[in-house]
Enzyme design. Structure first.
Site, PDB file in Angstrom:
ATOM      1  CG  ASP A 162      -1.902  -1.240   1.167  1.00 27.56           C
ATOM      2  OD1 ASP A 162      -2.434  -1.573  -0.131  1.00 27.56           O
ATOM      3  OD2 ASP A 162      -2.310  -1.671   2.305  1.00 27.56           O
ATOM      4  CE  LYS A 177       2.435  -2.453  -4.226  1.00 26.30           C
ATOM      5  NZ  LYS A 177       1.905  -1.984  -2.941  1.00 26.30           N
ATOM      6  N   GLY A 215      -4.565  -4.163  -3.989  1.00 22.56           N
ATOM      7  CA  GLY A 215      -5.519  -3.053  -4.137  1.00 22.56           C
ATOM      8  C   GLY A 215      -4.604  -1.832  -4.542  1.00 22.56           C
ATOM      9  CG  HIS A 216      -1.879  -2.176  -6.939  1.00 24.84           C
ATOM     10  ND1 HIS A 216      -1.219  -2.685  -7.920  1.00 24.84           N
ATOM     11  CD2 HIS A 216      -1.742  -2.553  -5.886  1.00 24.84           C
ATOM     12  CE1 HIS A 216      -0.492  -3.369  -6.924  1.00 24.84           C
ATOM     13  NE2 HIS A 216      -0.727  -3.342  -6.083  1.00 24.84           N
ATOM     14  CD  GLN A 267       0.629  -8.809  -2.548  1.00 25.75           C
ATOM     15  OE1 GLN A 267       1.297  -9.473  -3.471  1.00 25.75           O
ATOM     16  NE2 GLN A 267      -0.520  -8.638  -2.664  1.00 25.75           N
TER      17      GLN A 267
END
Ligand code: GDP
Ligand code: IMO
Ligand code: MG
Length: 423
Positions: A13, A16, A40-41, A223
């Site tokens: 988080d 990225k 989750g990006h 990650q």
């Protein structure tokens, strides 16, 4: 031509998605190589927020090839949901490719993730419950179903039937859960396979040929380094390799083909899930960072634990990834904190520790050693050039550069594409 790999340098988080989106503009191919929809990006474009979980963040441009590599564990239902969201937002999926070797996350993986976490009780890992660990377990055990199996109705039927038979025993006899019905799962998932089949290819060949023909290729990490199953804070890790080496394994290309490795971090530290966190702030400063930085999980909505920047962690990330430069996000979140602390080492039993400990039980006794820097009051979210930042903000970034001996190439002052200062 350039081949750049982008990795999370902390516990995930780090922002990225935003940096990938920025770099994707000049890339021809964007590749995800590990993890699944535990990622989750977030990408903000012209005020619209996109949350990408499996599809590489390059998809928001029209003409990029976006690859889901062999190292991914792919939940077909989740991917189709995400593809529909992308379509509804008017973007094209023409560039999407899925490697034929990627493993498929099936309902029993998701069930087993939830049940095993429940059985661990207070010792749970705090997984995203997306079936990631159980799917990688099947891969290692060699009973996994790959995309090439999945898109062949007969092979899929045979493998699924055999797996469900065994998984049902585990679900019921070991965990006291409910068995799955083969016919129901098969009829639902064969339809997903039909939808995904046109995207399936040998992505190793595709990426290799792109590199050989001088294209710009960008590897998108999910990650972060501390969540790596080998070098991370085991067992509080994910089940894949978010470090730079993971791109080679998870795409089927060799390490000599990668030119640059960019690490992405926040100007502070966060973590979701369980496990040790030496610089954690369980006080009003931690709460303030959480509120101001919107530190709530993209995937599960859980509140992220927040703490001061930890250079022991970043030194580790430089080492295990061979970082060539760093992007520091969310500098804007620190505005208004009078005095900022940065951890430069730990002290344990009177000994100074500069290298992140191997065994997490050692972390329990580690007390962070801080240097205190002046904060700044100004809202910096509208700043367009690094030189225009307040002196204290520039000093904060230079402190990181000097202590790590690595160039900070980008500084994030907000979630949008244009809130990124190139240094
Ligand atoms: P990822 O998983 O590494 O892509 O990061 P996430 O999307 O899970 O979380 C990062 C969050 O920070 C998202 O909400 C981003 O929109 C946001 N973000 C990224 N960079 C910045 C920044 O420089 N400043 C601020 N305020 N928010 C940012
Ligand atoms: P992105 O790509 C932050 C964490 C989970 C949990 C541990 C294991 O958005 O940075 P898993 O479901 O993978 O078995 O959970 O890993 N985790 C993440 N934390 N960002 C992520 O991804 C994460 N993906 C997994 O919270 O602690
Ligand atoms: Mg995330």
């Amino acid at each position: 031509m350039s081949v750049t790999a982008l990795v999370g340098a902390q516990w995930g988080d780090e922002g990225k998605g935003k940096v990938i989106d920025i770099l994707a503009e000049k890339s021809d191919v964007v590749v995800r190589s590990q993890g699944g929809n535990n990622a989750g990006h977030t990408v903000v474009v012209d005020g619209t927020t996109y949350k990408l979980r499996l599809i590489p963040s390059g998809i928001l441009y029209d003409n990029k090839i976006c690859v889901i590599g062999n190292g991914i564990v792919l939940d077909p239902k989740a991917l189709i949901g995400e593809m529909n969201e992308i379509k509804q937002s008017g973007k094209s999926l023409d560039g999407l490719r899925i490697d034929a070797r990627a493993h498929v996350v099936l309902p029993y993986h998701i069930e087993l993730d939830g049940l095993s976490e429940k059985m661990r009780g207070a010792g749970d890992i705090g997984t995203t419950k997306r079936g990631i660990g159980p799917c990688y377990m099947d891969k290692a055990e060699r009973s996994g179903i790959r995309m090439c199996d999945f898109v062949d109705p007969d092979i899929f039927a045979k493998k699924l039937r055999a797996n469900i038979e065994i998984k049902n025993k585990i679900l019921t006899d070991v965990y006291g859960g409910r068995p799955l019905d083969y016919d129901t799962v098969y009829s639902e998932y064969k339809e997903y396979a039909r939808i995904l089949a046109p995207y399936v290819t040998d992505a190793s060949v595709l990426v290799y040929n792109a590199i050989r023909s001088g294209k710009n290729v960008l590897f998108e990490g999910a990650q972060g380094a501390l969540l790596d199953i080998d070098v991370g804070t085991y067992p509080y890790v994910t089940s894949s390799h978010p470090t730079a080496g993971g791109f080679c394994i998870g795409t089927g290309i060799g390490p000599t083909l990668i030119d640059e490795v960019l690490g992405v971090c926040k100007s502070y530290t966060t973590r979701v899930g369980k496990g040790p966190f030496p610089t954690e702030l369980e006080n009003e400063i931690g709460d303030m960072i959480r509120q101001k930085g919107g530190e709530y999980g993209t995937v599960t909505g859980r509140a992220r634990r927040c703490g001061w920047l930890d250079l022991v962690i970043l030194r580790f990330a430089v080492r295990v990834n061979g970082l060539t430069s760093l992007a520091v996000n969310k500098l804007d979140t620190l505005s208004g904190i009078k005095q900022l602390k940065i951890c430069t080492a730990y002290r344990r039993n009177g000994k100074i520790i500069e290298d992140f400990p191997v065994d997490i039980s050692e972390l329990d006794g580690c007390e962070p050693i801080y240097e205190t820097l002046d904060g700044w009051d100004e809202d910096i979210s509208g700043v367009k050039k690094f030189d225009d930042l307040p002196v204290a903000a520039k000093n904060y970034v230079r402190f990181i550069e000097n202590k790590l001996g690595i160039k900070v190439a980008m500084v994030g002052v907000g979630p949008s594409r244009d809130q990124n200062l190139i240094k």
